[in-house]
Enzyme design. Structure first.
Site: not given
Ligand code: GRF
Length: 194
Positions: A106, A108, A173
């Site tokens: 995951n 986070h 990320e």
């Molecule tokens: C992001 O802020 C991530 O950190 C969290 O969900 C948000 C959207 O992620 N887990 P994504 O664009 O759907 O991958």
């Protein structure tokens, strides 16, 4: 290696993972599934040729086990070696997690163990933290608590809002998750700090 990815929304992390696998060939995305039928990531995954599934969690009310039983059908059919949660916003039961423990990741948006749960950027700002970031960890039955596989850090600016900080973290990320998945598939379990 066969990789399944669970999303709930835009799926920007999922897209980076799929593009990384399709470019470098170290693994194959075998399913992208969402709990939300309006998740834009589902259409993106389909355009990239990845099989998709939508299990609308609202059809199951409070029956979390029934939702997960439905989600397991396409997930087990895809026979993934690794399951990646990427912007997946449903809490999974211990029974579900145990089926994939040791091979479920995951991402986070905080420097765990700081700020498990929601509103991580707001909490970092309220605490006056000089830096923030994101963590990729192995998923265990305790929420946002498993062994850390990688982290990326960003500075917090004095005029940051939760939105501006979230945008800065999201860029990291997108660097961190593919790098950690590559290592995980190669059998590396030591943590990566970007
Ligand atoms: C992001 O802020 C991530 O950190 C969290 O969900 C948000 C959207 O992620 N887990 P994504 O664009 O759907 O991958």
């Amino acid at each position: 290696k066969r990789i399944a990815i669970l999303i709930s929304g835009g799926g920007s992390n999922m897209l980076r993972l799929v593009e990384d696998m399709q470019t470098l060939g170290y693994a194959a995305p075998v399913l992208v599934a969402s709990n939300d039928p309006s998740a834009a990531g589902i259409a993106h995954a389909g355009r990239l040729g990845v099989p998709t599934a939508v299990i609308d969690h609202r059809l199951f009310g409070k029956d979390r086990a029934a939702f997960e039983a439905e989600l397991l059908k396409p997930l087990l059919a895809a026979a993934p070696d690794v399951v990646c949660l990427a912007g997946f916003m449903r809490v999974l039961t211990p029974d579900f997690v145990r089926r994939f423990e040791g091979r479920m990741l995951n991402i986070h948006p905080s420097l765990l163990p700081k700020y498990p749960g929601l509103h991580t950027h707001q909490r970092a700002l309220e605490a006056g933290d000089p830096e923030a970031g994101c963590t990729v960890h192995e998923v265990t039955p305790v929420l946002d608590d498993g062994p850390i596989l990688g982290q990326a850090r960003v500075p917090v600016a004095p005029d940051d809002s939760a939105e501006s900080l979230a945008a800065r973290v999201l860029v990291q990320e997108h660097r961190l998750y593919p790098a950690v998945l590559r290592r995980f598939v190669a059998g590396t379990r030591t943590r990566l700090d970007l």
